[in-house]
Each structure stands twice: as C-alpha cells, then as structure tokens.
Design an enzyme around this catalytic site. Sequence first.
Site, mmCIF file in Angstrom:
data_model
loop_
_atom_site.group_PDB
_atom_site.id
_atom_site.type_symbol
_atom_site.label_atom_id
_atom_site.label_comp_id
_atom_site.label_asym_id
_atom_site.label_seq_id
_atom_site.Cartn_x
_atom_site.Cartn_y
_atom_site.Cartn_z
ATOM 1 C CG ASP A 45 30.363 18.235 29.114
ATOM 2 O OD1 ASP A 45 30.848 17.225 28.543
ATOM 3 O OD2 ASP A 45 30.006 18.229 30.316
ATOM 4 C CB SER A 46 34.472 16.848 25.057
ATOM 5 O OG SER A 46 33.653 16.851 23.906
ATOM 6 C CG ASP A 84 27.345 16.407 26.847
ATOM 7 O OD1 ASP A 84 26.584 15.408 26.942
ATOM 8 O OD2 ASP A 84 28.595 16.311 26.763
ATOM 9 C CE LYS A 112 26.755 12.569 26.200
ATOM 10 N NZ LYS A 112 27.651 13.002 27.296
ATOM 11 C CD GLU A 114 28.961 13.806 32.523
ATOM 12 O OE1 GLU A 114 29.476 13.776 33.662
ATOM 13 O OE2 GLU A 114 29.538 14.272 31.527
ATOM 14 C CD GLU A 181 33.855 8.988 29.203
ATOM 15 O OE1 GLU A 181 32.841 9.703 29.072
ATOM 16 O OE2 GLU A 181 35.018 9.431 29.244
HETATM 17 O O1 KIV Z 1 31.468 15.549 25.947
HETATM 18 C C1 KIV Z 1 31.721 14.548 25.249
HETATM 19 O O2 KIV Z 1 32.374 14.602 24.201
HETATM 20 C C2 KIV Z 1 31.195 13.261 25.717
HETATM 21 C C3 KIV Z 1 31.704 12.016 25.044
HETATM 22 C C4 KIV Z 1 33.110 11.737 25.405
HETATM 23 C C5 KIV Z 1 30.835 10.847 25.308
HETATM 24 O O3 KIV Z 1 30.395 13.233 26.614
HETATM 25 NA NA NA Z 2 30.228 15.133 27.799
#
Ligand code: KIV
Ligand code: NA
Length: 264
Positions: A45-46, A84, A112, A114, A181
């Site tokens: 989600d980056s 994510d 994934k 969090e 992280e």
């Molecule tokens: O969204 C992302 O790119 C991430 C990584 C920084 C681990 O969760």
């Molecule tokens: Na992320």
Amino acid sequence: MNKVTLHTLSTFKQAGEKFTVLTAYDACFAHVVSEAGVEVILVGDSLGMVLQGQDSTLPVTMDDMIYHTASVAKGNQGAMIMADMPFMSYATPEQTMKNAALLMQAGAHIIKIEGDAWLSESVSLLSERGIPTCVHMGLTPQAVNKLGGYKVQGRDRGSAKQMIEDAVRLEEAGASILLLECVPSLLAEEVTQAVDIPVIGIGAGVSTDAQVLVLHDMLGITPGRSPKFVKNFMEDAADIPSAIQNYVAAVKQGSFPGPEHSFE
Ligand code: KIV
Ligand code: NA
C-alpha cells in the site's frame, strides 16, 4: 524462476539462506523484478505514496489494491505475490475474510496485515480457510497517527519482550510469514530465532530471514530524503534489471543491509 511457494521460503529459512522481497505495482515491473530472482513481490500500500502522491498509506482503497494486484499477477514470472490489505479493510474478522478473498481472486498468493496479537483471530480464520497471512509488525505505517510519526519501535525492554511474545502467538495462530519494520537489529534477530516461520525485515538489521525495500526507493527515484534503511542500487548499476539483481545478490550474501541502514 520456478514457482515460489511457502514451502520454498521455509526451506530457505531452514537452510539459513536469505531471500529477497521487493515491491511492484504493475505488470512491467513485476516481470523485471521476478526475472531478476526476487522471490516475493509485495504489492504494497506504499503505492499510495509512490504512485498516488499521497502523504501516507491511509487513503489507499481495496479497489486500488485489487487493480494493482491483478496488474502484477499478469507480469509476474513465478514469484510469490503478497498483497497488502489497506487501512481499515481488516478491522473485523468478517471484513477481513471478505477483503482477503478479493485480493486472492485478483492474483495474490498471500495477504499482509499490520498489527500484533490482536490479529490472531483473523489470522487463524484466514489460515483455516486456506488464505496465508503475513503479519507486519513494529512500525506499522497505517497506524502512523497513533504512533506519532514514523519511529523505530521496540526500543525499550518492555515493548521488545511484548513483540517477541506477539510474534510467537501469531505463529501459533497460523501466520505464515512475519515482517518487521524499523526495529532494533538485536530485537529483529531475537524474533527471527523465536519463530520457525520466515521473518522479512526493513530497517531491522541483517539477521532476519529476508529483506524488503520499496522499488522506487532502491532505484533512487523517490523524491525527498530517503529513510536510513534505503540503499540506492542504481548508483552502481547500468540499468534497472542489474540494480535489482545486485540487490538480490547483496541480500543473499548478507552485505545488505549494513550497519548504516540499521538501528541499534
Ligand atoms: O507497502 C509497503 O511497501 C510495505 C513495505 C514497506 C514493507 O509494507
Ligand atoms: Na504496506
């Protein structure tokens, strides 16, 4: 590359061989990244920051994640695709089941989320239903407003001990992978030894079983100052595929991350 499965990754852990994770959000980069030998592509989600120009990951939606996961799946050559789950898409176990299923149908092989021990119930429900989970611990960017900024986590003994306990609990609940992280290197090493499942690190030192970076960060094209854990692999590479191959080689050799990319 042969198709990477959870079995492949746990074999790496048992053999003490490192593996590599890198983000990608589209078919073309998914192709390049998987061809370069990266084992796991993270549709992170980056993308909120990298593709959309947002200042956090909070505005990212399920529709965004489905669109980019499907694009990555088209270009991927055998890597495992981790998607994510975006902010508030897994607030309740019911919501988690429904949204995780949508990402799997879009082409993800693992999702994934969090958090920490509070995710145990969702992790076990997903696992029972055949959906593997990676739990992202330590600095969890979707909680940036609660954490009060992007800060190193687990610095005091109490929170460090809690993180190790939570990691074990999540493994028992059925988590398949953990991601740490921005945690001190020593704590990341302790977590990695405390569980049998693979642990991926970013800003977590060299002792985790794998490393992850944001693609645009390691290609040196993210505007502004990079976080301490980033290395620009384009500095010593003639082209993007070589930069990614050098990243894979550096992780396998244990030459990345160095102390200058880590927190003590
Ligand atoms: O969204 C992302 O790119 C991430 C990584 C920084 C681990 O969760
Ligand atoms: Na992320």
